[in-house]
Design an enzyme around this catalytic site. Structure first.
Site, short mmCIF file in Angstrom:
data_model
loop_
_atom_site.label_atom_id
_atom_site.label_comp_id
_atom_site.label_asym_id
_atom_site.label_seq_id
_atom_site.Cartn_x
_atom_site.Cartn_y
_atom_site.Cartn_z
N SER A 81 -57.97 -11.24 62.98
CA SER A 81 -58.99 -10.18 63.06
C SER A 81 -58.39 -8.91 62.50
O SER A 81 -57.19 -8.66 62.65
CB SER A 81 -59.42 -9.95 64.51
OG SER A 81 -58.30 -9.47 65.26
N ASP A 138 -52.66 -11.99 56.46
CA ASP A 138 -53.25 -11.93 57.80
C ASP A 138 -54.54 -12.78 57.81
O ASP A 138 -55.50 -12.49 58.53
CB ASP A 138 -53.57 -10.50 58.21
CG ASP A 138 -53.41 -10.30 59.72
OD1 ASP A 138 -53.71 -9.19 60.21
OD2 ASP A 138 -53.03 -11.26 60.41
N HIS A 153 -47.44 -5.76 58.30
CA HIS A 153 -48.43 -4.69 58.35
C HIS A 153 -47.79 -3.34 57.98
O HIS A 153 -48.28 -2.29 58.38
CB HIS A 153 -49.07 -4.56 59.74
CG HIS A 153 -49.59 -5.83 60.32
ND1 HIS A 153 -50.20 -6.81 59.58
CD2 HIS A 153 -49.56 -6.30 61.60
CE1 HIS A 153 -50.53 -7.82 60.36
NE2 HIS A 153 -50.15 -7.55 61.58
N HIS A 162 -47.92 -15.01 56.67
CA HIS A 162 -48.53 -14.52 57.91
C HIS A 162 -50.02 -14.87 57.94
O HIS A 162 -50.87 -14.09 57.48
CB HIS A 162 -48.34 -13.00 58.00
CG HIS A 162 -48.73 -12.42 59.32
ND1 HIS A 162 -47.81 -12.08 60.29
CD2 HIS A 162 -49.93 -12.13 59.84
CE1 HIS A 162 -48.44 -11.59 61.34
NE2 HIS A 162 -49.73 -11.61 61.10
C1 FWO Z 1 -53.96 -6.66 62.34
C2 FWO Z 1 -54.11 -10.07 63.97
C3 FWO Z 1 -54.14 -5.76 63.57
C4 FWO Z 1 -55.36 -11.32 65.68
O1 FWO Z 1 -53.46 -4.75 63.67
O2 FWO Z 1 -52.59 -8.30 64.08
O3 FWO Z 1 -54.96 -6.15 64.43
O4 FWO Z 1 -54.74 -11.69 66.68
O5 FWO Z 1 -56.19 -12.03 65.08
N1 FWO Z 1 -54.34 -8.02 62.69
N2 FWO Z 1 -54.66 -9.03 66.12
C5 FWO Z 1 -54.86 -6.21 61.20
C6 FWO Z 1 -54.40 -4.90 60.55
C7 FWO Z 1 -53.10 -5.14 59.79
C8 FWO Z 1 -55.47 -4.45 59.57
C9 FWO Z 1 -53.60 -8.72 63.57
C10 FWO Z 1 -55.11 -9.94 65.10
ZN ZN Z 2 -50.58 -8.58 63.27
#
Ligand code: FWO
Ligand code: ZN
Length: 386
Positions: free
Chosen positions: A289, A285, A225, A62
């Site tokens: 972000s 990840d 996650h 991921h």
């Molecule tokens: C997680 C990636 C979140 C992107 O919940 O899902 O935002 O598009 O770059 N990141 N939305 C991070 C948590 C697991 C800490 C993403 C983000």
């Molecule tokens: Zn995510």
């Protein structure tokens, strides 16, 4: 240098501990694993691994290859992945995805980056789609993407139980999973749906509904996650108990942890103690972000994920006293199993020669499909690295 390489006297975790061995590499594959091997060929590149440990190249399921973010406006879009970051952190196989921003981030860019990374030596795959339902695709159809685009192995990251999701209905999710299953069958791929599970109250409720109400087996439901909080993790352990795989997001190397925080390290330990470590994977990840929102859902800032989170989390878990043979599974054989990546995840004859050599459990030398990508701490000739 030639196609034959011999790594001598290295402590091999395949991930099962095999003892001190010589590993013979033939082209892109592992040819033999034995003690005091004698090799009679015109040219062999010998590498002395004495005092070092060899582990399988890590698999990160991921990663936002082309960057992600944007939850706080344009200035919060995160940077794309540096290929050397993978190698320095022992990650030799990665799966790329889009996230929240499926408007300015596109599948074509994700595909192009995955090809650039492959040319640099690492092995790459991608998920079609992004957070949103109905998912963005290359061809207009999930099945066609899986069947016609070699790099596509599944769909993700499809957001559920998250204020940033498209609030999909169970029927919409079910159609995506059904198409991933049949598309995967026709293409001979895993056909997983990598679910982004937010902190919302329904958690992975949809996944339990699908198992209970349809003929679809667990293998296509791959939630990530799942270490977001302890409650979600506990529901994930039940899902794993039933035969599913769950993916935890690793601890970022620069993350300062509060004692009360539940992390992927705690998750791996608890899974191990419950005899479920074979059902767990961790991913980074990377370049995604890691945004923070206040109780009213207002954006209050973000960090950027690092592919280094996988190795960091593994090493921190070993420090908790669990053997490397067990801990390494969650980023090698388990991930290869859920993603059906043939020839990946083990140091074993016939497998791809993706090998990480470590000195005092620090990455020192990395081979990607039989080629030195890093040697004695130095990244070798990466044609590009940006
Ligand atoms: C997680 C990636 C979140 C992107 O919940 O899902 O935002 O598009 O770059 N990141 N939305 C991070 C948590 C697991 C800490 C993403 C983000
Ligand atoms: Zn995510």
């Amino acid at each position: 240098m030639g196609l034959i390489k011999l790594i001598r006297n290295v402590e091999v975790y395949g991930p099962k501990y095999l003892g001190k061995k010589d590993v013979l590499i033939v082209g892109e594959k592992i040819g033999f694993i034995d003690e005091h091997m004698q090799v009679q060929v015109p040219e062999v590149e010998v590498y002395d691994g004495d005092g070092m440990v060899a582990i399988p190249g890590l698999i990160d399921s991921h990663v936002h290859f082309t960057g992600g973010g944007g939850e706080g406006g344009f200035s919060t879009r995160t940077p794309e992945l540096k290929i050397s970051d993978c190698i320095k952190n022992g990650v030799t196989t990665l799966v790329g995805c889009l996230g929240t921003d499926g408007v300015t981030r596109g599948l074509e860019n994700l595909y192009a980056k995955s090809k650039a990374m492959e040319q640099a030596g690492v092995t790459t795959y991608i998920y079609t789609g992004s957070y949103r339902v109905p998912p963005v695709t290359f061809t207009g159809s999930i099945q066609r993407d899986l069947v016609l685009i070699d790099k596509v192995i599944g769909v993700g990251e499809i957001a559920i139980s998250d204020h940033r999701s498209s609030q999909p209905t169970l029927e919409e999710i079910l159609r995506i999973v059904a198409d991933a299953r049949v598309g995967g069958m026709i293409a001979g791929k895993c056909g997983v749906v990598n679910f982004h599970v937010g902190g919302g109250r329904n958690g992975i409720g949809y996944l339990f509904d699908i198992i209970r109400e349809t003929e679809i087996p667990h293998q296509h439901l791959y939630p990530t996650h799942m270490s977001r909080n302890k409650t979600l993790f506990e529901s994930g352990l039940h899902f794993a108990q039933e035969g599913g795989f769950i993916d935890l997001t690793g601890v970022q190397p620069d993350e300062e942890l509060k004692k009360e925080d539940f992390t992927a390290i705690d998750g791996i330990v608890e899974a191990y103690e419950n005899g479920l470590i074979d059902r767990i994977t961790i991913s980074s990840d990377g370049q995604g972000s890691l945004p923070h929102f206040d109780k009213e859902g207002n954006f209050t800032g973000l960090n950027v994920g690092s592919v280094g989170a996988v190795m960091y989390t593994l090493m921190k878990t070993v420090e908790r006293g669990i053997s490397p043979s067990e801990v390494l599974k969650v980023a090698t054989v388990n991930t290869a199993s859920v993603l059906k990546l043939i020839g990946k995840g083990r140091i074993a004859v016939g497998y791809d020669a993706d090998i990480v050599l470590m000195k005092d459990w620090q990455v020192n030398t990395v081979l990607c499909r039989g080629k030195f990508a890093m040697k004695d701490g130095e990244i070798t000739d990466l044609n590009v690295d940006w």
